[in-house]
Design an enzyme around this catalytic site. Structure first.
Site, PDB file in Angstrom:
ATOM      1  N   MET A   1       0.978  -1.230  -0.066  1.00 31.05           N
ATOM      2  CA  MET A   1      -0.039   0.085  -0.046  1.00 31.05           C
ATOM      3  C   MET A   1       0.852   1.254  -0.056  1.00 31.05           C
ATOM      4  O   MET A   1       0.295   2.280   0.727  1.00 31.05           O
ATOM      5  CB  MET A   1      -1.097   0.101   1.312  1.00 31.05           C
ATOM      6  CG  MET A   1      -1.914  -1.146   1.309  1.00 31.05           C
ATOM      7  SD  MET A   1      -2.854  -1.478   0.200  1.00 31.05           S
ATOM      8  CE  MET A   1      -3.973  -0.206   0.446  1.00 31.05           C
ATOM      9  N   GLN A  53       5.294  -0.253   9.390  1.00 29.08           N
ATOM     10  CA  GLN A  53       5.933  -1.364   8.482  1.00 29.08           C
ATOM     11  C   GLN A  53       7.166  -1.009   7.959  1.00 29.08           C
ATOM     12  O   GLN A  53       7.363   0.342   7.109  1.00 29.08           O
ATOM     13  CB  GLN A  53       4.711  -1.541   7.481  1.00 29.08           C
ATOM     14  CG  GLN A  53       5.304  -2.803   6.686  1.00 29.08           C
ATOM     15  CD  GLN A  53       4.186  -3.400   5.669  1.00 29.08           C
ATOM     16  OE1 GLN A  53       4.242  -3.044   4.544  1.00 29.08           O
ATOM     17  NE2 GLN A  53       3.183  -4.250   5.995  1.00 29.08           N
ATOM     18  N   CYS A  83       6.284  -7.495  -0.378  1.00 34.25           N
ATOM     19  CA  CYS A  83       5.979  -6.842  -1.488  1.00 34.25           C
ATOM     20  C   CYS A  83       7.202  -6.997  -2.795  1.00 34.25           C
ATOM     21  O   CYS A  83       8.294  -7.304  -2.365  1.00 34.25           O
ATOM     22  CB  CYS A  83       6.792  -5.156  -1.150  1.00 34.25           C
ATOM     23  SG  CYS A  83       6.459  -3.872  -2.216  1.00 34.25           S
ATOM     24  N   LYS A 122       4.863  -9.751   7.686  1.00 34.80           N
ATOM     25  CA  LYS A 122       4.003  -9.947   6.620  1.00 34.80           C
ATOM     26  C   LYS A 122       4.400 -10.425   5.468  1.00 34.80           C
ATOM     27  O   LYS A 122       5.826 -10.098   5.047  1.00 34.80           O
ATOM     28  CB  LYS A 122       3.396  -8.540   6.194  1.00 34.80           C
ATOM     29  CG  LYS A 122       2.324  -8.763   5.220  1.00 34.80           C
ATOM     30  CD  LYS A 122       1.531  -7.214   4.732  1.00 34.80           C
ATOM     31  CE  LYS A 122       0.424  -7.320   3.817  1.00 34.80           C
ATOM     32  NZ  LYS A 122       0.621  -7.960   2.717  1.00 34.80           N
ATOM     33  N   HIS A 154       0.017 -13.108   2.907  1.00 37.83           N
ATOM     34  CA  HIS A 154      -0.704 -12.611   1.729  1.00 37.83           C
ATOM     35  C   HIS A 154      -0.902 -14.071   1.026  1.00 37.83           C
ATOM     36  O   HIS A 154       0.046 -14.892   0.752  1.00 37.83           O
ATOM     37  CB  HIS A 154      -0.044 -11.699   0.881  1.00 37.83           C
ATOM     38  CG  HIS A 154      -0.779 -11.551  -0.521  1.00 37.83           C
ATOM     39  ND1 HIS A 154      -0.661 -10.016  -0.920  1.00 37.83           N
ATOM     40  CD2 HIS A 154      -1.553 -11.992  -1.204  1.00 37.83           C
ATOM     41  CE1 HIS A 154      -1.328  -9.934  -2.110  1.00 37.83           C
ATOM     42  NE2 HIS A 154      -1.928 -11.237  -2.357  1.00 37.83           N
ATOM     43  N   GLY A 216      -6.693  -4.699   2.400  1.00 35.44           N
ATOM     44  CA  GLY A 216      -5.811  -3.676   1.663  1.00 35.44           C
ATOM     45  C   GLY A 216      -6.598  -2.897   0.854  1.00 35.44           C
ATOM     46  O   GLY A 216      -7.201  -1.831   0.860  1.00 35.44           O
TER      47      GLY A 216
END
Length: 326
Positions: A1, A53, A83, A122, A154, A216
Site C-alpha cells: 500500500m 511497517q 512486496c 507480513k 498474503h 488492503g
C-alpha cells in the site's frame, strides 16, 4: 500500500473503525534512519492502534529503525517480506527475502531484542518456483523460534520475474486453505490472512479459520466497508455513519490546512467512500476537480457532501431561475 496508506488516509480510516489495527505504508530502514523522520513517521494520536511497517534486510538497521518507531509511539513494528516491486527487490528486501528465511529470522530476532512492542511479519506463501508448503511453513517456524508470534500472510505467491507488482496482486492464484492449515497446525501462533478479500462477509468466513483478516485495496477503494467492522467484530452497538465520519474528518482537515497541507492530499483518500450510492460520481468529481485548485478548503468537502446526500439536487441550478428552460 505504498503511497496509499499515509497519515491522512489512516486518520480517515480510524474515524470509520475505532478498533481495527492500522498499518503505515512500508518505509525502508534507510528512510527511517537517514530521511526526514518528522515527515515520514508523523502520525496523529487518533490513529492508535497503529503499526509501523518496515522494509529492510540488515538486522542492525532494522533493530535501530524499530527502536525509532517505538520511541515515536507506534504500537507494533512489522517487517514486510511480501512486496514484489522491482525497487524493493533491488534493495534486497520485500518478497525476495522469502528466499532467505534464516536472514528474516535474524532480522526479527534483532528487532524483538530491540523493542518491547510486538514485532510481526507480513509475507507471501512463497516466490517463483518455491513449494509454498515448504517456503511458508519454513519461514514461519524460523521466525517463531526467533520470538515472533504474529504473521500476516498474503495467500499468493509473488513472481519476481515476469509479473509487474500490479499483476502480482491479481495473477498468482490465491491459496486460502494453505493459510488456514498454517493456523490449524500452528495453533499457538496468531495468523492473519490477506489477499483478495473484498468484503466483511468474506472476512467473516476467514475468521472461522484464522485469527484475523487484513484488508488492503478493498479498505482503500471502498472505505465505507470499515464503518461496520466494529459492530460485526468488536462488539460495538452500531455501525459508524460515514457522513458523521466525514464531518469528524473535516476537523482534522482544517488543522492540516492551517499547517499548509494541500486539500487534495487528504481528500484523495475519500474518493471511494460513497461507492455505489446515489451521488457518488458527483462526490468524486467535486473532490477531484475542485480539491486540487489553489486555496481549496472545507467548502469543497461541503459541496461534495451536499451532492451525495441529495441536497445538491434540491438546489435550482444557476441560470434556471426566472423560468428559463434547461
Amino acid at each position: 500500500m505504498m503511497d496509499w496508506t499515509d497519515r491522512h488516509c489512516r486518520v480517515l480510516h480510524r474515524l470509520l473503525t475505532r478498533e481495527s489495527l492500522l498499518y503505515t505504508e512500508m518505509l525502508t530502514t534507510g528512510a527511517v534512519l537517514h530521511g526526514d523522520r518528522a515527515r515520514l513517521l508523523a502520525f496523529s494520536e487518533v490513529e492508535h492502534p497503529v503499526a509501523l511497517q518496515l522494509g529492510g534486510s540488515e538486522p542492525a538497521d532494522l533493530a535501530q529503525a524499530a527502536r525509532i518507531g517505538e520511541a515515536e509511539g507506534y504500537d507494533e513494528i512489522n517487517l514486510n517480506v511480501g512486496c514484489p516491486s522491482d525497487r524493493v527487490q533491488s534493495g534486497r528486501f520485500g518478497a525476495c527475502l522469502m528466499r532467505e528465511p534464516e536472514l528474516v529470522a535474524d532480522c526479527m530476532a534483532a528487532m524483538a531484542a530491540a523493542v518491547k512492542v510486538p514485532v510481526t511479519v507480513k509475507c507471501r506463501i512463497g516466490v517463483d518456483d518455491q513449494d509454498p508448503e515448504e517456503s511458508l511453513f519454513g519461514l514461519v517456524d524460523l521466525c517463531a523460534r526467533a520470538g515472533v508470534s504474529t504473521f500476516v500472510v498474503h495467500a499468493r505467491k509473488a513472481w519476481l520475474k515476469g509479473l509487474s507488482p500490479k499483476e502480482n496482486r491479481d495473477v498468482p492464484p490465491l491459496d486460502y486453505p494453505l493459510v488456514w492449515r498454517l493456523k490449524r497446525e500452528r495453533p499457538d501462533l496468531t495468523i492473519v490472512i490477506n489477499g483478495g478479500i473484498g468484503s466483511l462477509d468474506e472476512a467473516e468466513v476467514h475468521l472461522e479459520h484464522v485469527d484475523g483478516v487484513m484488508l488492503g485495496r478493498a479498505a482503500y477503494h471502498t472505505p465505507a466497508i470499515l464503518a461496520d467492522a466494529d459492530r460485526r467484530f468488536f462488539g460495538a452497538d452500531a455501525a459508524i455513519d460515514p457522513f458523521a465520519a466525514v464531518e469528524a474528518y473535516k476537523a482534522y482537515v482544517a488543522s492540516e490546512l492551517a499547517a499548509g497541507t494541500h486539500l487534495a492530499a487528504m481528500t484523495r483518500h475519500m474518493l471511494g467512500l460513497f461507492h455505489g450510492q446515489p451521488g457518488a460520481r458527483a462526490w468524486r468529481r467535486i473532490l477531484t476537480v475542485e480539491g486540487v485548485k489553489a486555496g481549496a478548503g472545507l467548502e469543497v468537502i461541503d459541496r461534495a457532501l451536499a451532492a451525495v446526500s441529495g441536497l445538491e439536487a434540491q438546489r435550482v441550478p444557476r441560470g434556471l431561475e426566472a423560468g428559463e428552460a434547461a
